[in-house]
Design a protein around this motif. Structure first.
Motif, short mmCIF file in Angstrom:
data_model
loop_
_atom_site.label_atom_id
_atom_site.label_comp_id
_atom_site.label_asym_id
_atom_site.label_seq_id
_atom_site.Cartn_x
_atom_site.Cartn_y
_atom_site.Cartn_z
N GLN A 111 -29.86 49.66 -9.23
CA GLN A 111 -29.15 48.82 -8.28
C GLN A 111 -28.95 47.44 -8.87
O GLN A 111 -29.85 46.89 -9.49
N GLY A 114 -24.29 46.78 -11.80
CA GLY A 114 -22.86 46.48 -11.87
C GLY A 114 -21.99 47.73 -11.74
O GLY A 114 -20.81 47.71 -12.14
N LYS A 115 -22.54 48.79 -11.14
CA LYS A 115 -21.80 50.06 -11.02
C LYS A 115 -20.55 49.93 -10.15
O LYS A 115 -19.47 50.36 -10.54
N THR A 116 -20.75 49.36 -8.96
CA THR A 116 -19.64 49.31 -8.01
C THR A 116 -18.51 48.44 -8.58
O THR A 116 -17.33 48.82 -8.52
N GLN A 148 -18.35 47.93 0.18
CA GLN A 148 -18.16 47.17 -1.08
C GLN A 148 -17.22 47.93 -2.03
O GLN A 148 -16.33 47.34 -2.65
N LYS A 253 -22.62 42.37 -17.68
CA LYS A 253 -23.10 40.99 -17.67
C LYS A 253 -23.28 40.42 -19.08
O LYS A 253 -24.22 39.68 -19.35
N SER A 278 -18.78 44.83 -19.85
CA SER A 278 -18.36 44.06 -18.69
C SER A 278 -18.76 42.62 -18.93
O SER A 278 -19.88 42.33 -19.31
N THR A 279 -17.81 41.71 -18.69
CA THR A 279 -18.08 40.33 -19.08
C THR A 279 -17.84 39.33 -17.95
O THR A 279 -17.54 38.17 -18.20
N GLY A 280 -17.97 39.78 -16.70
CA GLY A 280 -17.79 38.85 -15.59
C GLY A 280 -17.64 39.60 -14.29
O GLY A 280 -17.63 40.83 -14.26
P1 GDP Z 1 -24.44 48.01 -8.34
O1 GDP Z 1 -25.59 47.81 -7.41
O2 GDP Z 1 -24.88 48.66 -9.62
O3 GDP Z 1 -23.28 48.70 -7.73
O4 GDP Z 1 -23.98 46.54 -8.80
P2 GDP Z 1 -22.74 45.66 -8.30
O5 GDP Z 1 -21.47 46.18 -8.85
O6 GDP Z 1 -22.84 45.50 -6.82
O7 GDP Z 1 -23.04 44.30 -9.04
C1 GDP Z 1 -24.18 43.50 -8.72
C2 GDP Z 1 -23.82 42.02 -8.88
O8 GDP Z 1 -23.52 41.74 -10.25
C3 GDP Z 1 -22.58 41.62 -8.11
O9 GDP Z 1 -22.79 40.33 -7.59
C4 GDP Z 1 -21.47 41.60 -9.16
O10 GDP Z 1 -20.45 40.69 -8.85
C5 GDP Z 1 -22.22 41.17 -10.40
N1 GDP Z 1 -21.64 41.66 -11.64
C6 GDP Z 1 -21.24 42.91 -11.97
N2 GDP Z 1 -20.79 42.98 -13.24
C7 GDP Z 1 -20.91 41.74 -13.75
C8 GDP Z 1 -20.63 41.15 -15.05
O11 GDP Z 1 -20.18 41.79 -16.01
N3 GDP Z 1 -20.91 39.81 -15.18
C9 GDP Z 1 -21.43 39.07 -14.15
N4 GDP Z 1 -21.67 37.78 -14.38
N5 GDP Z 1 -21.71 39.59 -12.95
C10 GDP Z 1 -21.46 40.90 -12.74
#
Ligand code: GDP
Length: 300
Positions: A111, A114-116, A148, A253, A278-280
């Motif tokens: 969790q 950054g999957k979603t 989401q 990230k 993924s870079t942001g």
């Molecule tokens: P999940 O729980 O795996 O589905 O993760 P989410 O996609 O919800 O991402 C978790 C948090 O990390 C969110 O606030 C996203 O905006 C952030 N996030 C995801 N990918 C990146 C990335 O490549 N860079 C940065 N800085 N934030 C990211």
């Protein structure tokens, strides 16, 4: 890339020292290899990977070919570059598409990895490339996850399949299977399945992901890993490899300022290629991962 900044500085520095030499003695090589080893360990690259890497560099750098070369130091730089590409997975690996659509891509990871967000990035990227992706909300663990994903789907301009009454509410395996049937019916050519993740590796959720994998027979299973998680990256990757046998890695990230080395170890430790970076937070902050370009950036 900020994340590899200090590793990059350290490696460049140790190789620069070497460049001042003409012929290289064994102790020059050993000194440089020691510095490289220290730089990698400080960047959190896993010990096994560091050992493999430095042994390969040392052996090749001490070979007669290097000694006979006009510029031995330049050869060593080249060797470090090649070995770096090797631990990053060698050749760039593209997505495998199914001969009979839809292509099924399943996402797995902790969790917050950054999957979603990745589901949206991947969908947008595929759409730009002429594909017709559909997102599937099979993360039914987190209350907000379905919404989401729908938001991300809207941003990417793609359809999101979410469970509805009678459509497998509460059962992610059923949701995923129904979604694939729906995609076939509506002629979407790619299905991206978002799955649940917990903060730590969790037996029950790993089994759920494994069940989704078994039921949907995906063409790709992408393991998403947050490059910021440091030393835990390797153990987490191994747990997911055992649990869902992923086919590729997505580093997320990479825009952060962590040391990043642990994430760099994942391909070497699991034998699975890093396919995307993924870079942001934005949907366009995403690119295919090229081991050779990354190696050049690190050694720049
Ligand atoms: P999940 O729980 O795996 O589905 O993760 P989410 O996609 O919800 O991402 C978790 C948090 O990390 C969110 O606030 C996203 O905006 C952030 N996030 C995801 N990918 C990146 C990335 O490549 N860079 C940065 N800085 N934030 C990211």
């Amino acid at each position: 890339m900020a994340i590899f900044g200090s590793l990059s500085d350290r490696l460049t520095e140790s190789l620069k020292n070497l460049r001042t030499k003409g012929k290289l003695s064994a102790s020059d090589v050993d000194g440089t290899v020691r510095e490289i080893r220290r730089a990698l360990l400080e960047a959190d690259v896993s010990l096994d990977v560091v050992k493999k890497f430095t042994a390969a560099v040392r052996e090749r750098a001490l070979s007669d070919d290097v000694n006979r070369a006009l510029n031995p130091a330049q050869q060593v730089v080249q060797i470090v570059n090649e070995e770096l590409i090797e631990i990053l997975g060698g050749q760039q690996r593209r997505l495998e598409f199914a001969k009979n659509p839809p292509t099924v891509i399943m996402l797995a990871g902790l969790q917050g990895a950054g999957k979603t967000t990745l589901a949206g990035k991947l969908a947008k990227w595929l759409k730009k490339d002429g594909h017709t992706p559909m997102l599937v909300a099979a993360d039914l663990q987190r209350p907000n996850a379905v919404t989401q994903l729908q938001v991300v789907g809207e941003q990417a301009g793609v359809t999101t399949y979410a469970p509805e009454p009678g459509n497998g509410v509460g059962d992610p395996v059923k949701v995923a299977k129904n979604a694939i049937d729906e995609a076939r019916r509506r002629q979407f050519d790619t299905v991206i399945i978002d799955t649940a993740g917990r903060l730590g590796v969790d037996a029950e959720l790993m089994k759920q992901a494994a069940d989704i994998r078994k039921a949907t027979n995906p063409d790709e299973v992408l393991f998403v890993i947050d490059a910021m998680i440091g030393q835990d990256a390797v153990a987490t990757a191994k747990a997911f490899q055992d649990g869902v046998d992923f086919t590729g890695v997505v580093l997320s990230k990479l825009d952060g300022d962590a040391r990043g080395g642990a994430a760099l170890s994942v391909a070497s430790v699991t034998g699975r290629p890093i396919m995307f970076a993924s870079t942001g937070e934005g949907l366009d902050d995403f690119e295919p991962f090229y081991p050779d370009r990354m190696a050049s950036r690190i050694l720049d």
